[in-house]
Scaffold this active site. Sequence first.
Site, PDB file in Angstrom:
ATOM      1  NE  ARG A 116      28.126  -4.042 -66.994  1.00  0.00           N
ATOM      2  CZ  ARG A 116      27.068  -3.420 -67.489  1.00  0.00           C
ATOM      3  NH1 ARG A 116      27.251  -2.387 -68.288  1.00  0.00           N
ATOM      4  NH2 ARG A 116      25.856  -3.810 -67.214  1.00  0.00           N
ATOM      5  NE  ARG A 165      26.340   0.864 -54.662  1.00  0.00           N
ATOM      6  CZ  ARG A 165      25.175   0.619 -55.218  1.00  0.00           C
ATOM      7  NH1 ARG A 165      24.165   0.196 -54.474  1.00  0.00           N
ATOM      8  NH2 ARG A 165      24.997   0.793 -56.512  1.00  0.00           N
ATOM      9  NE  ARG A 199      28.409 -18.061 -72.366  1.00  0.00           N
ATOM     10  CZ  ARG A 199      28.688 -19.349 -72.174  1.00  0.00           C
ATOM     11  NH1 ARG A 199      29.347 -20.028 -73.104  1.00  0.00           N
ATOM     12  NH2 ARG A 199      28.290 -19.964 -71.077  1.00  0.00           N
ATOM     13  NE  ARG A 253      19.683 -12.839 -64.735  1.00  0.00           N
ATOM     14  CZ  ARG A 253      19.676 -11.567 -65.135  1.00  0.00           C
ATOM     15  NH1 ARG A 253      19.997 -10.601 -64.282  1.00  0.00           N
ATOM     16  NH2 ARG A 253      19.363 -11.248 -66.371  1.00  0.00           N
ATOM     17  CD  GLU A 270      18.390 -14.872 -66.813  1.00  0.00           C
ATOM     18  OE1 GLU A 270      19.584 -14.631 -67.143  1.00  0.00           O
ATOM     19  OE2 GLU A 270      17.551 -13.979 -66.605  1.00  0.00           O
ATOM     20  CE1 TYR A 300      24.865  -6.668 -71.521  1.00  0.00           C
ATOM     21  CE2 TYR A 300      25.516  -4.481 -70.790  1.00  0.00           C
ATOM     22  CZ  TYR A 300      24.722  -5.601 -70.661  1.00  0.00           C
ATOM     23  OH  TYR A 300      23.772  -5.642 -69.672  1.00  0.00           O
ATOM     24  CG  ASP A 302      23.261  -0.894 -69.703  1.00  0.00           C
ATOM     25  OD1 ASP A 302      23.109  -2.132 -69.656  1.00  0.00           O
ATOM     26  OD2 ASP A 302      24.026  -0.273 -68.940  1.00  0.00           O
TER      27      ASP A 302
END
Length: 382
Positions: free
Chosen positions: A172, A176, A248, A278, A299, A347, A349
């Site tokens: 994922r 670049r 989790r 984060r 978090e 999982y 989106d």
Amino acid sequence: MCDFLAVGAGFSGAVIARSLANAGHTVSVVDSRLHIAGNCHTERDPQSGVMVHRYGPHIFHTDNEQVWDYLNQFTTFMPYTNRVKTTSGGKVYSLPINLLTINQFFGKAMSPAEAQSFIEEQADLSIEDPQTFEEQALRFVGKDLYEAFFKGYTQKQWGCSPTQLPASILKRLPVRFNYDDNYFFHKYQGMPRDGYTAIVERILDHPNISVRLGTQFSRAQVKDYDHVFYSGPIDGYFDYDLGRLGYRTLDFREIRTEGDFQGCAVMNYGDESVPYTRIAEHKHFSPWEQHDKTICFEEHSRACEEGEIPYYPIRLTEEQAMLRDYVDKARREAGVSFVGRLGTYRYLDMDVTIAEALEASERFLTLREQRETIPSFFVEPI
């Protein structure tokens, strides 16, 4: 007219309920929490006025035009580009790894072609078929970038060594060789002007839909409805009689101050010595608004215990075996279909969740009209 039940007032339950209601059926929606929208729940913070993503940041992004058009019936999306930063070794870098990250980290000023050749030299090409997260990272970017940006963060997020995680997790995360720091590649990206809870509220706003919050569901209720769409935890449906699937969960430590705390919406922390993964500063998720005060959340990721909110399915070897057993039990149930992230232990989106819910309700209505068997799963969970 039939009477259906949707268990869970997140996107899966709400979208299915609306589709069935539009088709002329009555739908009851129940949720054990005291609010709708599940983990996408947003609310105004009374002290700062900031729209807070109560269970962590959600940025909408998709290439699915049908889903984009569907949601635009219920909200106005504001322009938003997800630009993530990370702190590693006392310095701040841009994610995903791009040309700026590479040049800054190695103290160079390489062109795209030079950087690509340089990273190929760093990469461990002896790993021909990566099986683990660590092998995939070493094959992609080499030891230095892996240890700076992925190793510690991943260990904190998943609570285990990256050598125990499948390589598919890292697929994922692109690398670049230009200065593009937009985290997502998708055609459509934005933030709902009024938050996600307002979207779900409008989806559920139909005379054929009734919503009951703070309401527990038990499988004994299935017989009271023509069909049940269950988006809760699949193991919870069976009262965890085979054991608990691994998840989790997240703990949030609140930070409040004046002005701007960190200058960006999301700051990752790659060092394993930092206990949190984060910090999200929520005012930056609504850049069209102005607020003098700010609210942030650290978090902290850990194993999900009984009675806590599950966030990320682990799906390692032990969970896969248990999941197969629960799926076998689910297939033997009559009058219920398992949907969504928790119902299929995957999982997902937001856009995939909505797309699957739209497809499930359409297929259900077609199968019912043709008097064919309704499946336990509209999407295979394994």
